[in-house]
Design a protein around this motif. Structure first.
Motif, PDB file in Angstrom:
ATOM      1  N   PRO A   9     -15.945   6.029  19.510  1.00 49.40           N
ATOM      2  CA  PRO A   9     -16.434   6.055  18.138  1.00 49.40           C
ATOM      3  C   PRO A   9     -17.701   6.885  18.033  1.00 49.40           C
ATOM      4  O   PRO A   9     -18.533   6.915  18.937  1.00 49.40           O
ATOM      5  CB  PRO A   9     -16.719   4.579  17.834  1.00 49.40           C
ATOM      6  N   GLU A 163      -6.530   5.123  20.295  1.00 54.10           N
ATOM      7  CA  GLU A 163      -7.596   4.526  19.479  1.00 54.10           C
ATOM      8  C   GLU A 163      -7.310   4.661  17.980  1.00 54.10           C
ATOM      9  O   GLU A 163      -8.172   5.045  17.191  1.00 54.10           O
ATOM     10  CB  GLU A 163      -8.947   5.165  19.826  1.00 54.10           C
ATOM     11  N   GLY A 166      -9.355   3.755  14.880  1.00 52.61           N
ATOM     12  CA  GLY A 166     -10.437   4.624  14.433  1.00 52.61           C
ATOM     13  C   GLY A 166      -9.996   5.617  13.374  1.00 52.61           C
ATOM     14  O   GLY A 166     -10.569   6.709  13.259  1.00 52.61           O
ATOM     15  N   ASP A 173     -13.829   6.937  11.159  1.00 51.93           N
ATOM     16  CA  ASP A 173     -12.598   7.743  11.125  1.00 51.93           C
ATOM     17  C   ASP A 173     -12.653   8.939  12.068  1.00 51.93           C
ATOM     18  O   ASP A 173     -12.517  10.078  11.662  1.00 51.93           O
ATOM     19  CB  ASP A 173     -12.311   8.197   9.691  1.00 51.93           C
ATOM     20  N   TRP A 174     -12.841   8.655  13.349  1.00 51.01           N
ATOM     21  CA  TRP A 174     -12.829   9.747  14.322  1.00 51.01           C
ATOM     22  C   TRP A 174     -11.414  10.126  14.761  1.00 51.01           C
ATOM     23  O   TRP A 174     -11.221  11.190  15.332  1.00 51.01           O
ATOM     24  CB  TRP A 174     -13.660   9.366  15.546  1.00 51.01           C
ATOM     25  N   GLU A 175     -10.429   9.277  14.493  1.00 46.32           N
ATOM     26  CA  GLU A 175      -9.078   9.530  15.008  1.00 46.32           C
ATOM     27  C   GLU A 175      -8.184  10.085  13.900  1.00 46.32           C
ATOM     28  O   GLU A 175      -8.098   9.525  12.805  1.00 46.32           O
ATOM     29  CB  GLU A 175      -8.470   8.232  15.552  1.00 46.32           C
TER      30      GLU A 175
END
Length: 686
Positions: A9, A163, A166, A173-175
């Motif tokens: 994250p 992940e 995420g 919202d990194w994914e």
């Protein structure tokens, strides 16, 4: 490409960078100690058997050297047996057919076939992440077909995404995730589709679903519109279609000293995951494995503290039966440079140097091993596939111990001295094993060392651990064990109540003499307590404590007194009385990952009214506490909580109930208590 994102994250990355930017002195020294540290190794307290893929690491498609012979040979020398591809969050933007990752960088010489050639040279099995974020089940099935039908690579393990919690559903919202519905339910429904499509091509593949690690964000959180947490939702829908679950662990920490304590969370972390699997998978729960496909200390990345963390964490996770633990990662790139324990730390998540520079500071030459590489090498040499972990413990928090028993009768012990300043004298005692009267083989990794040293020194019972070191001992038995019965089979449990449980097991194969009896031993740390013995293959254990977790092993003893190895472990938790004069229901109503609101409903199920009451319970761990409470008087001493009535609710008529509440805090896996007393009587827990 040192700035490429890992799969952590964004918040955790910022925290890690902020801490790493400081000059870290390491764990405060406890000072010179004159009293030896007592280490206890008990071969009768058996744990999991080491998997043949336990020691692993990650490759990423931004690393143009992932398939080179030099890299493969270094990983092979470290005993790496699992390699993950194509690399964390990149997996959810990677399209294998075109070898592209829109929005990300793809280095040359990183295609799937190149990765496989490197894995084959390493002697490692591949574990591949299918693109969930921007891909489809059909794309994943085509990848399986290409890998296993067209090319015959035999890729067994396939993860569905990386992940994926995420994706913004919980706020971060990194994914990448192109699905309109970003809930855990939608992820689970698609896991089912992916599994069906991929197994239609090759029924032998193993499919893994992403879970959250207990006490690590967003575990415990129920997002708006959801009925349950990520793990409960995913498992309730997809448990029948998966073969393993996927955890990632970058322990939250405040400094170097703190992160080295986090390995104490591992038994409860994995216990909670196993409980979640059992809840939703039913009879096939035992067929669902657990993989830790990303792990890193997240601080002091290239220096000795990360090595200490790696050795301790790998061993502890293997003890719990995980079939792979994969370091993040092989090459990552220079980050924030700092000084840790007297040595330069490059802020690089990689096991091996990428030879990058920042300002006037440069990493060592390319592929130079960093400290975690050496620690992981030591773990590979310490626990071979097929070795059985056994309980080991110490009386000093700054010294950790692990042990394995080998099929040839040898015993290996791994010792971690987390004191940065002081060496530690250790005195080792053994139960169920008599070491030979000779100097053991000793391997050591010390602070700042560029290699592991191996020789002979000390004795089987006395060793000196250098400051900030990892040490392994290999011991031969005093006499070869011949003619002993084989270990009993895997025990199972049935009829568990608050006070009793029936334990059964497959019979042990006799050795030179018939089996005379079986002994049931409970693990209590590294000490075992015999619960009973019998001549048959089932035993009813009495006088158990309600709401208590038990881990037991069974040992066979023959008519000549020879003793078998311990069976595999069995863990179960006792319940509460079926009938009592009180009942209690504890509900976690709101959770935010480090605390929760608990509601406690107390009912007087007895025939007499209560005029004043005291509720008691004990937290399962030391990292749980009551921060505040209402509708009662709350007090905590150690792990014990005492709650007393107020004038408003002190009188409870027969059949009457009252509700009270509290804010609970936790900094590790939040295993809720299941046993409560009211005025000293054990209540029924609802």
């Amino acid at each position: 490409m040192s700035t490429l994102r890992t799969s952590r994250p964004a918040l955790a990355l910022l925290m890690g960078a902020a801490v790493a930017a400081q000059t870290l002195a390491g764990i405060p020294s406890a000072g010179a100690e004159t009293t030896p540290v007592t280490v206890t190794v008990n071969t009768r307290a058996a744990l999991a058997v080491a998997s043949d893929t336990a020691v692993g690491t990650n490759h990423a498609i931004w690393d143009s050297n992932l398939g080179t012979n030099e890299t493969a040979d270094l990983l092979k020398a470290a005993g790496v047996k699992m390699l993950r591809y194509p690399g964390g969050s990149y997996a959810d933007i990677y399209h294998w057919k075109t070898h592209t990752a829109p929005g990300g960088y793809v280095a040359p010489n990183t295609d799937f076939d190149t990765f496989i050639r490197g894995a084959q040279r390493t002697g490692a099995q591949p574990i591949v992440i299918a693109n969930y974020g921007t891909g489809t089940a059909e794309e994943a099935a085509d990848w399986v077909k290409y890998a296993n039908v067209t090319k015959g690579y035999g890729v067994k393990y396939w993860e569905i995404g990386n992940e994926n919690y995420g994706n913004g559903h919980y706020g971060a919202d990194w994914e990448a995730d192109d699905h309109t519905d970003k809930t855990p339910a939608e992820y689970a429904r698609n896991v089912v589709k992916y599994s069906d499509a991929m197994k239609a091509v090759d029924p032998t593949v193993k499919i893994g679903a992403v879970l959250t690690s207990p006490a690590n964000w967003p575990d415990g959180i129920v997002a708006d519109g959801d009925q349950a947490t990520w793990n409960d939702t995913v498992l309730s829908i997809a448990a029948s279609k998966i073969d393993f679950v996927i955890l990632h662990w970058y322990p939250p920490h405040t400094d170097v000293a703190d992160v080295l304590t986090k390995t104490a969370h591992i038994p409860d972390m994995i216990y909670m995951v196993k409980q979640q699997i059992a809840k939703h998978a039913g009879a096939r729960a035992g067929d669902i494995g657990i993989a830790m496909t990303e792990i890193n200390s997240g601080i002091a990345y290239n220096t000795q503290p990360a090595a200490l963390f790696a050795a301790d964490a790998y061993a502890a996770l293997m003890e719990q039966g995980l079939f792979t633990i994969d370091w993040w990662n092989v090459h990552n790139g220079i980050g924030t440079v700092s000084t840790v324990a007297g040595h330069t730390d490059y802020g690089d998540f990689g096991m091996l140097s990428s030879a990058g520079c920042t300002g006037d500071v440069c990493e060592p030459p390319f592929n130079t091993p960093f400290a975690p590489y050496h620690a992981i090498s030591m773990v590979s040499a310490f626990a071979h596939p097929g070795d059985q972990f056994v309980r080991a413990a110490t009386d000093e928090p700054l010294v950790a111990a692990h042990a394995v028993r080998r099929p040839n009768g040898d015993l290996a012990v791994l010792l971690v001295n987390r004191d940065p300043d002081s060496e530690r004298q250790v005195k080792i005692g053994y139960a169920g094993f008599a070491p030979a009267d000779e100097a053991p083989t000793v391997s050591s990794l010390t602070n700042g060392a560029t290699s592991v040293t191996t020789g002979h020194g000390g004795t089987a019972t006395t060793q000196t651990l250098p400051p900030y070191s990892v040490t392994t001992l290999v011991l031969h038995p005093a006499a070869a064990a011949t003619g002993a019965p084989a270990a009993p089979g895997q025990p199972t449990v049935s009829g568990v109540t608050d006070r009793t449980a029936t334990i059964s097991w497959p019979a042990a194969a006799p050795g030179a003499a018939p089996v005379a009896k079986y002994e049931i031993h409970r693990q209590n740390g590294a000490v075992t307590e015999q619960l009973g013995e019998t001549s048959v293959t089932s035993y009813v254990v009495h006088n158990l404590v309600p709401g208590t977790r038990y881990t037991v092993n069974v040992i066979a003893r023959d008519t000549a007194g020879r003793v078998s190895w311990a069976s595999a472990p069995l863990t179960f938790t006792t319940g509460s009385p079926a009938e009592s004069s009180c009942s209690v229901r504890l509900t976690d109503t709101t959770d935010w990952g480090s605390g929760f609101v608990g509601n406690v409903e107390i009912t007087n199920t007895g025939t007499a009214a209560l005029d004043g009451w005291t509720l008691g319970f004990t937290w399962p761990t030391t990292w749980q506490s009551v921060s505040s409470g209402w509708s009662a008087n709350w007090a905590q001493s150690g792990r014990s909580v005492t709650v007393t009535s107020t004038p408003d609710n002190r009188r409870l008529a027969s059949g009457a109930a009252t509700s009270i509440g509290f804010v609970g805090a936790y900094s590790g896996p939040n295993v809720l208590p299941t046993a409560f007393t009211l005025n000293g009587t054990v209540c029924t827990t609802r």
